[in-house]
Design a protein around this motif. Structure first.
Motif, PDB file in Angstrom:
ATOM      1  N   THR A  56     -24.650  20.354  -6.695  1.00  0.00           N
ATOM      2  CA  THR A  56     -24.580  19.670  -5.401  1.00  0.00           C
ATOM      3  C   THR A  56     -25.983  19.513  -4.829  1.00  0.00           C
ATOM      4  O   THR A  56     -26.774  20.453  -4.822  1.00  0.00           O
ATOM      5  N   TRP A  74     -27.867  18.769  -1.546  1.00  0.00           N
ATOM      6  CA  TRP A  74     -27.635  18.797  -0.096  1.00  0.00           C
ATOM      7  C   TRP A  74     -28.298  17.642   0.632  1.00  0.00           C
ATOM      8  O   TRP A  74     -27.696  17.020   1.510  1.00  0.00           O
ATOM      9  N   ASN A 105     -29.316  14.701  -0.546  1.00  0.00           N
ATOM     10  CA  ASN A 105     -29.012  13.359  -1.044  1.00  0.00           C
ATOM     11  C   ASN A 105     -27.560  12.945  -0.860  1.00  0.00           C
ATOM     12  O   ASN A 105     -27.194  11.818  -1.203  1.00  0.00           O
ATOM     13  N   ASP A 106     -26.732  13.887  -0.395  1.00  0.00           N
ATOM     14  CA  ASP A 106     -25.310  13.588  -0.226  1.00  0.00           C
ATOM     15  C   ASP A 106     -24.663  13.136  -1.539  1.00  0.00           C
ATOM     16  O   ASP A 106     -23.858  12.203  -1.577  1.00  0.00           O
ATOM     17  N   ASN A 107     -25.028  13.817  -2.640  1.00  0.00           N
ATOM     18  CA  ASN A 107     -24.424  13.487  -3.923  1.00  0.00           C
ATOM     19  C   ASN A 107     -24.437  14.714  -4.829  1.00  0.00           C
ATOM     20  O   ASN A 107     -24.896  15.789  -4.431  1.00  0.00           O
TER      21      ASN A 107
END
Length: 344
Positions: free
Chosen positions: A273, A275, A277-279
């Motif tokens: 995960t 954090w 980069n939202d991906n």
């Protein structure tokens, strides 16, 4: 689930119709998906009970602490420096918390049988005290007095795994402040040897443990909470020691990782995960799965040539060290004979 209402009507004609029809209608009202699965909108209630714990509860773990087959809850309360234990009643409700004092802002919990008595024990990382705490379970939801073990600076989490193949759980602790990871080898009675550290990059936070190179030995993946975005991989030697870490790029500020075979090829892959980069990053393992490791010469069968090669490696840590204990020995010889013949 019963799908054909006409069939239901024929069946209930032989039984108490009112009672059965009410039951069937109740099932349809709860789970309306025709495939037999509950409607996602009805999985949980919108209003749920809460249970008081300590200040700033940080992590939660589930385990049966008193062997009554009812799961219990354990919560690390960072700012009140304690653990909350809520014993399960077996019906989804829990007793009022019982607290156990901790030190140094506990932020991570791991559960396992650390001393081989088939009773669950606890370990937790104490962020401000630079140590981990071990609580040996008494079997009734209470614990023996805590014992602490020093690790690096700002231990962010703790994980349990048998790293050296002796059947005894060991501890893995990433230390965010000292940029390293601590390995504590279990003695077998719930105590641990002094930590051995491996230097890593900036800000190690979480670990995932699994066999990444198909040698039946646990390896470690460490996430680094840094802008550069990478994970460290430490390949296990089978004796509780590890090779130097190798870094792989992922997204920015990776927080956690999970290991699993994502493409069905028999080798473990990695998900991380990111954090900032939202991906998530998916890392597909490039190693080939070897389902016949005793075939040392790659001939497609385990035969005399493989036996001779094993004897040539006797006492070393060569490719015939099938059990990963660091030495080709009698155990490896027995493994070879157990796989004698054509590879399947």
């Amino acid at each position: 689930m019963i799908r054909n209402v006409e069939n239901v009507r024929h069946i209930v004609a032989l039984k108490d119709m009112a009672q059965v029809v009410v039951g069937v209608l109740g099932l349809f009202s709860l789970c309306t998906n025709v495939a037999g699965q509950c409607d996602p909108g009805t999985i949980f209630l919108n209003v749920n009970p809460t249970y008081d714990v300590g200040t700033s509860p940080y992590t939660v773990a589930i385990g049966d602490l008193d062997s009554d087959s009812a799961p219990d809850l354990i919560i690390a309360n960072r700012n009140s420096n304690n653990l909350s234990v809520l014993m399960g009643n077996g019906d989804g409700t829990f007793a009022t918390q019982v607290t156990h004092e901790a030190d140094g802002n506990p932020i991570s919990i791991a559960i396992g049988d650390l001393n081989g008595d088939e009773i669950l024990d606890l370990t937790m990382s104490n962020y401000s005290n630079d140590d981990v705490t071990v609580l040996i379970g008494n079997g009734d939801g209470t614990f023996a007095p805590q014992v602490t073990y020093g690790v690096g600076s700002m231990p962010e989490s703790v994980a349990i795994s048998d790293l050296d193949g002796d059947g005894v759980p060991d501890l893995v602790v990433p230390n965010r402040g000292s940029d390293d990871i601590s390995i504590l080898i279990g003695i077998g009675d719930g105590t641990f040897a002094t930590d051995v550290t491996y230097a890593l990059g900036n800000g190690p936070t979480r670990v995932a443990i699994g066999d990444l190179n198909s040698d039946s030995v646990p390896d470690i993946v460490v996430t680094h909470h840094s802008k550069e975005g990478y994970v460290s991989v430490l390949i296990g030697n089978g004796d509780g020691t590890f090779a130097s870490n190798i870094s792989y790029s992922v997204g920015s500020y990776p927080l956690s990782a999970a290991i699993g075979d994502l493409d069905g090829d028999g080798v473990s892959d990695l998900v991380v995960t990111n954090w900032a980069n939202d991906n998530v990053s998916v890392l597909i393992n490039q190693c080939e799965f070897n389902d016949c490791p005793a075939d040392l010469d790659g001939s497609g069968s385990v035969d005399t040539s493989d036996l001779l090669e094993l004897f040539a490696q006797w006492g070393t840590s060569g490719s015939a060290d099938f059990d990963g204990d660091g030495t080709v020995s009698t155990v490896d010889l027995l493994i070879l004979f157990a796989n004698w013949g054509a590879c399947e």
